[in-house]
Scaffold this active site. Structure first.
Site, PDB file in Angstrom:
ATOM      1  N   GLN A 198      -4.471  -1.299   9.727  1.00 60.68           N
ATOM      2  CA  GLN A 198      -4.414  -2.635   9.118  1.00 60.68           C
ATOM      3  C   GLN A 198      -5.040  -3.662  10.072  1.00 60.68           C
ATOM      4  OE1 GLN A 198      -3.289  -3.385   5.920  1.00 60.68           O
ATOM      5  NE2 GLN A 198      -4.137  -5.399   6.372  1.00 60.68           N
ATOM      6  N   ASP A 232     -10.712   3.545   4.334  1.00 58.14           N
ATOM      7  CA  ASP A 232     -11.224   2.187   4.128  1.00 58.14           C
ATOM      8  C   ASP A 232     -12.748   2.151   4.038  1.00 58.14           C
ATOM      9  OD1 ASP A 232      -9.421   0.142   3.708  1.00 58.14           O
ATOM     10  OD2 ASP A 232      -8.875  -0.026   5.827  1.00 58.14           O
ATOM     11  N   LYS A 255       0.841  -1.199   0.000  1.00 60.38           N
ATOM     12  CA  LYS A 255       0.000   0.000   0.000  1.00 60.38           C
ATOM     13  C   LYS A 255       0.879   1.253   0.000  1.00 60.38           C
ATOM     14  CE  LYS A 255      -3.853  -2.344   2.240  1.00 60.38           C
ATOM     15  NZ  LYS A 255      -4.520  -2.737   3.488  1.00 60.38           N
TER      16      LYS A 255
END
Ligand code: NDP
Length: 291
Positions: free
Chosen positions: A97, A120, A53
């Protein structure tokens, strides 16, 4: 019939190159989109994901500071870190994460991220916006699937989409996005009694379960579009150590019209949509209309 393969690497590259112009517009205003990535602990798969990422962000001219906290970090310290990032004007998107260590409540952590920095799309406010038909940041994996369908000119309207897996991260938001495009939706979970009877009705079949090769060719309607979200590391057999999806690619490809491979299908699209959400967050903050 042998299915055409949907190449997520190529499409992801193309979409990211189209984002370059938007990054340049922001740069001209003195804004560098910033995505803060928080990793708690040493989970090897998570380390690979956050590295990929960060690399993708930097390739596009975004900055992506990695905040790597030890596995013994307390929930309070993690929340304090998020509060700092919420107030940091150089940060437009925040990603924690998952999975988090067991002593930390993921729900509480995700709810602590400022909704306008929720790259997200997991904050309840953004989930609500998605459910009410006005998504701001759609969760990256289902958003990536929608881009794959659009790139192939597949219009979900009037199609029967069957989604196997009902997680908050993939299955549920996938259903919302397809529903908004006019598909008729069936969502299956671990209690679905005859899964094959459901999947064989799918014009568009999305599988996100986490069980390698569970959907076989005989469970696929001839000509269906098959989207395999699963990423599983095989632990036994001749392919031990390799990645496999939730779909048995070898048998499904002979029945489907289009199919995503694993790796190289949905995975690269997820990262691409994370960049899209970060860029959109930076544009919104800069007062630009996100495209
Ligand atoms: P979760 O474990 O959160 O959810 C799995 C879902 O599958 C649940 O709804 C569960 O049902 C359902 N399920 C389990 N067994 C069966 C079964 N036998 N029949 C039908 N449904 C079943 O998983 P995620 O959604 O987080 O991830 C799913 C997969 O996708 C994993 O392999 C993950 O690695 C991968 N993934 C890939 C991404 C990418 O970028 N390509 C991104 C995110 C995930 P129930 O609700 O009843 O428990």
């Amino acid at each position: 019939m042998t299915a055409r393969i949907l190449d997520g690497n190529a499409l992801g590259r193309e979409l990211r190159s189209r984002m370059r112009g938007r990054v340049e517009v922001l740069a001209a205003r003195g804004v560098t989109p910033g995505l803060a990535v928080i990793l708690v602990g040493e989970n090897p798969a998570s380390k690979v994901y956050v590295r990929n990422k960060g690399r993708a962000c930097e390739e596009l001219g975004m900055h992506a500071p990695l905040i790597n906290l030890t596995g013994s970090t307390s929930e309070a310290d993690l929340l304090a870190e998020i509060a700092k990032l919420n107030d940091d004007p150089a940060i437009h998107g925040i990603l924690v994460q998952l999975p988090l260590p067991a002593h930390i409540a993921s729900k509480k952590v995700l709810e602590a991220i400022a909704p306008h920095k929720d790259a997200d799309g997991f904050h309840p406010i953004n989930v609500g916006l998605l459910a009410s038909g006005t998504p701001r940041f759609a969760p990256c994996t289902p958003a990536g699937v929608m881009e794959m369908l659009a790139a192939e000119n597949i219009n979900p309207r009037g199609k029967h989409a069957v989604i196997v897996g009902a997680s908050n991260i993939v299955g549920k938001p996938m259903a919302m996005l397809l529903l908004q495009k006019g598909a008729t939706i069936t969502i299956c979970n671990s209690k679905t009694p005859d899964l094959g009877a459901m999947t064989r009705q799918a014009d568009i079949l999305v599988v996100a379960v986490g069980r390698p090769k569970m959907v076989t060719g005989d469970m696929v309607k001839p000509g269906a579009v098959v989207i395999d979200v699963g990423i599983n590391r095989l632990v036994e057999g001749p392919n031990a150590g390799k990645l496999a999806g939730d779909v048995d690619f070898d048998t499904a490809k002979d029945v489907a019209s289009l199919i995503t491979p694993v790796p190289g299908g949905v995975g690269p699209m997820t990262i691409t949509m994370l960049l899209e959400n970060t860029l959109r967050a930076a544009e919104l903050t800069a007062g630009l209309n996100a495209v």
